[in-house]
Write a protein that holds these residues in place. Structure first.
Motif, mmCIF file in Angstrom:
data_model
loop_
_atom_site.group_PDB
_atom_site.id
_atom_site.type_symbol
_atom_site.label_atom_id
_atom_site.label_comp_id
_atom_site.label_asym_id
_atom_site.label_seq_id
_atom_site.Cartn_x
_atom_site.Cartn_y
_atom_site.Cartn_z
ATOM 1 N N ARG A 1 0.829 -1.209 0.000
ATOM 2 C CA ARG A 1 0.000 0.000 0.000
ATOM 3 C C ARG A 1 0.864 1.259 0.000
ATOM 4 N NH1 ARG A 1 -2.995 -2.726 4.054
ATOM 5 N NH2 ARG A 1 -2.541 -1.132 5.609
ATOM 6 N N GLU A 2 1.953 1.234 0.767
ATOM 7 C CA GLU A 2 2.811 2.415 0.849
ATOM 8 C C GLU A 2 3.476 2.732 -0.484
ATOM 9 O OE1 GLU A 2 5.400 1.475 4.107
ATOM 10 O OE2 GLU A 2 4.127 2.525 5.555
ATOM 11 N N ALA A 3 3.607 1.720 -1.348
ATOM 12 C CA ALA A 3 4.247 1.930 -2.649
ATOM 13 C C ALA A 3 3.268 2.446 -3.701
ATOM 14 C CB ALA A 3 4.879 0.624 -3.132
ATOM 15 N N ILE A 4 1.975 2.456 -3.386
ATOM 16 C CA ILE A 4 0.976 2.938 -4.343
ATOM 17 C C ILE A 4 0.939 4.462 -4.302
ATOM 18 C CG2 ILE A 4 -1.485 2.961 -4.915
ATOM 19 C CD1 ILE A 4 -1.683 0.139 -3.784
ATOM 20 N N PRO A 5 1.156 5.129 -5.433
ATOM 21 C CA PRO A 5 1.241 6.599 -5.434
ATOM 22 C C PRO A 5 -0.114 7.267 -5.251
ATOM 23 C CG PRO A 5 1.345 5.769 -7.680
ATOM 24 C CD PRO A 5 1.370 4.562 -6.786
ATOM 25 N N ALA A 6 -0.098 8.422 -4.610
ATOM 26 C CA ALA A 6 -1.314 9.235 -4.479
ATOM 27 C C ALA A 6 -1.575 9.951 -5.796
ATOM 28 C CB ALA A 6 -1.151 10.245 -3.349
ATOM 29 N N LEU A 7 -2.821 9.937 -6.230
ATOM 30 C CA LEU A 7 -3.203 10.641 -7.451
ATOM 31 C C LEU A 7 -3.535 12.093 -7.110
ATOM 32 C CD1 LEU A 7 -5.581 7.988 -9.082
ATOM 33 C CD2 LEU A 7 -3.136 8.325 -9.504
ATOM 34 N N GLU A 8 -2.948 13.008 -7.833
ATOM 35 C CA GLU A 8 -3.210 14.435 -7.626
ATOM 36 C C GLU A 8 -4.310 14.861 -8.597
ATOM 37 O OE1 GLU A 8 -1.925 16.084 -5.208
ATOM 38 O OE2 GLU A 8 -0.458 14.572 -4.579
ATOM 39 N N ILE A 9 -5.547 14.617 -8.204
ATOM 40 C CA ILE A 9 -6.686 14.925 -9.070
ATOM 41 C C ILE A 9 -7.121 16.374 -8.841
ATOM 42 C CG2 ILE A 9 -9.034 14.289 -9.724
ATOM 43 C CD1 ILE A 9 -6.996 12.092 -10.248
ATOM 44 N N ILE B 1 -14.856 10.389 -13.480
ATOM 45 C CA ILE B 1 -13.626 10.515 -14.258
ATOM 46 C C ILE B 1 -13.043 9.178 -14.735
ATOM 47 C CG2 ILE B 1 -13.009 12.769 -13.335
ATOM 48 C CD1 ILE B 1 -11.179 11.399 -11.322
ATOM 49 N N PHE B 2 -13.116 8.143 -13.926
ATOM 50 C CA PHE B 2 -12.652 6.833 -14.388
ATOM 51 C C PHE B 2 -13.254 5.730 -13.526
ATOM 52 C CE2 PHE B 2 -9.290 8.193 -11.402
ATOM 53 C CZ PHE B 2 -9.142 7.076 -10.585
ATOM 54 N N HIS B 3 -13.146 4.503 -14.035
ATOM 55 C CA HIS B 3 -13.604 3.319 -13.305
ATOM 56 C C HIS B 3 -12.426 2.728 -12.529
ATOM 57 C CE1 HIS B 3 -17.605 2.621 -15.349
ATOM 58 N NE2 HIS B 3 -17.059 3.538 -16.133
ATOM 59 N N ALA B 4 -12.742 2.059 -11.418
ATOM 60 C CA ALA B 4 -11.676 1.456 -10.617
ATOM 61 C C ALA B 4 -12.221 0.325 -9.759
ATOM 62 C CB ALA B 4 -11.026 2.510 -9.721
ATOM 63 N N ASP B 5 -11.326 -0.591 -9.405
ATOM 64 C CA ASP B 5 -11.605 -1.616 -8.401
ATOM 65 C C ASP B 5 -10.913 -1.190 -7.112
ATOM 66 O OD1 ASP B 5 -12.990 -3.239 -10.228
ATOM 67 O OD2 ASP B 5 -11.127 -4.209 -10.876
ATOM 68 N N VAL B 6 -11.630 -1.235 -5.994
ATOM 69 C CA VAL B 6 -11.049 -0.879 -4.698
ATOM 70 C C VAL B 6 -10.410 -2.125 -4.102
ATOM 71 C CG1 VAL B 6 -11.492 0.011 -2.383
ATOM 72 C CG2 VAL B 6 -12.769 0.924 -4.341
ATOM 73 N N ILE B 7 -9.099 -2.067 -3.885
ATOM 74 C CA ILE B 7 -8.378 -3.226 -3.352
ATOM 75 C C ILE B 7 -8.002 -3.049 -1.884
ATOM 76 C CG2 ILE B 7 -7.495 -3.906 -5.604
ATOM 77 C CD1 ILE B 7 -4.827 -2.593 -4.835
ATOM 78 N N GLY B 8 -8.164 -1.827 -1.361
ATOM 79 C CA GLY B 8 -7.852 -1.585 0.042
ATOM 80 C C GLY B 8 -8.289 -0.197 0.454
ATOM 81 N N VAL B 9 -8.466 0.002 1.755
ATOM 82 C CA VAL B 9 -8.760 1.326 2.303
ATOM 83 C C VAL B 9 -8.004 1.474 3.616
ATOM 84 C CG1 VAL B 9 -11.080 1.357 1.275
ATOM 85 C CG2 VAL B 9 -10.799 0.626 3.633
ATOM 86 N N GLY B 10 -7.828 2.721 4.059
ATOM 87 C CA GLY B 10 -7.133 2.946 5.316
ATOM 88 C C GLY B 10 -7.087 4.413 5.679
ATOM 89 N N LEU B 11 -6.584 4.690 6.877
ATOM 90 C CA LEU B 11 -6.468 6.067 7.346
ATOM 91 C C LEU B 11 -5.195 6.730 6.851
ATOM 92 C CD1 LEU B 11 -7.647 5.689 11.057
ATOM 93 C CD2 LEU B 11 -8.940 6.573 9.109
ATOM 94 N N TYR B 12 -4.305 5.955 6.247
ATOM 95 C CA TYR B 12 -3.031 6.498 5.775
ATOM 96 C C TYR B 12 -2.636 5.797 4.499
ATOM 97 C CZ TYR B 12 -2.181 2.566 8.860
ATOM 98 O OH TYR B 12 -2.276 1.354 9.498
#
Length: 230
Positions: free
Chosen positions: A126-134, A219-230
């Motif tokens: 999860r930490e390696a997944i980049p934040a999208l600046e939308i 804006i786009f379609h996605a599959d949610v693979i995880g959620v969290g506070l950080y």
């Protein structure tokens, strides 16, 4: 008198958020500190606060997701149970249950298979997944070309679920169309029920056509693979 009452309500509300959120936040500490450590946890007893699929959470096991392979843990919701098992050092936030019993000793579950990752997402992944600046609906380059990304937003349930993204003033600026949510992500959504917004970890799919983006803010379609506070 009114001021004192309001202060008391505010303090109580903050205490509830800290208590519940702390259990989720402890997962990061568990994953980082447990690596390379000896197995110290072999038994927990407490009330099942959250359960879905093979996952369940006890407040007495803060920082750990208890996994019951091949079992519907939701059948144990709100029950007081005693869980015996082992912490998986290769997956530091996972406590693999060998057995689940009632406090009186009635056996509710006995493990008959090994742990498989399946939909579980490690903290380091999860930490390696980049934040999208939308910034809105007009710049598809902000998400196109990336297989995965994370966004901070609010889940809007409906015939089609959406993740609503807001600007710094709290105004809705875009929506992500949710095609699916993994069981692991659904489990964490339940754990985070006291929070309106959190991070969503996504497998990014097709971009919505430009005219529809302008009209619906989708804006786009996605599959949610995880959620969290950080």
């Amino acid at each position: 008198m009114i001021s004192t009452k309001k202060s008391g309500i505010l303090i109580l509300g903050l205490a509830l958020l800290i208590a519940f959120g702390g259990g989720v936040a402890c997962q990061k500490e568990a994953e980082t500190s447990a690596e390379g450590a000896e197995t110290e946890f072999t038994e927990f007893e407490g009330e099942v606060h959250t359960a879905l699929g093979r996952y369940m959470y006890l407040s007495t096991a803060q920082g750990f997701d208890i996994v019951l392979p091949g079992f519907d843990a939701a059948t144990l919701q709100d029950q007081t149970v005693k869980v015996k098992g082992d912490l998986l050092l290769d997956h530091p936030s996972i406590f693999l249950a060998d057995s689940v019993e009632t406090p009186a000793g009635q056996v509710l579950y006995t493990r008959d298979r090994e742990f498989e990752a399946e939909d579980f997402i490690e903290m380091k992944v999860r930490e390696a997944i980049p934040a999208l600046e939308i910034s809105g609906v007009t710049k598809p380059e902000e998400w196109e070309g990336q297989e995965r990304g994370k966004v901070y937003g609010k889940l809007q349930r409906g015939d089609v679920d959406m993740i609503v993204l807001s600007d710094s003033r709290g105004r809705e600026m875009a929506k992500i169309v949710v095609d699916s949510i993994s069981t692991y992500a659904q489990y964490y959504i339940q754990k985070l029920k006291l929070f309106d917004e959190f991070w969503f970890y996504l497998d990014i799919k097709d971009t919505v056509e430009r005219r529809q983006r302008t009209r619906t803010k989708e804006i786009f379609h996605a599959d949610v693979i995880g959620v969290g506070l950080y």
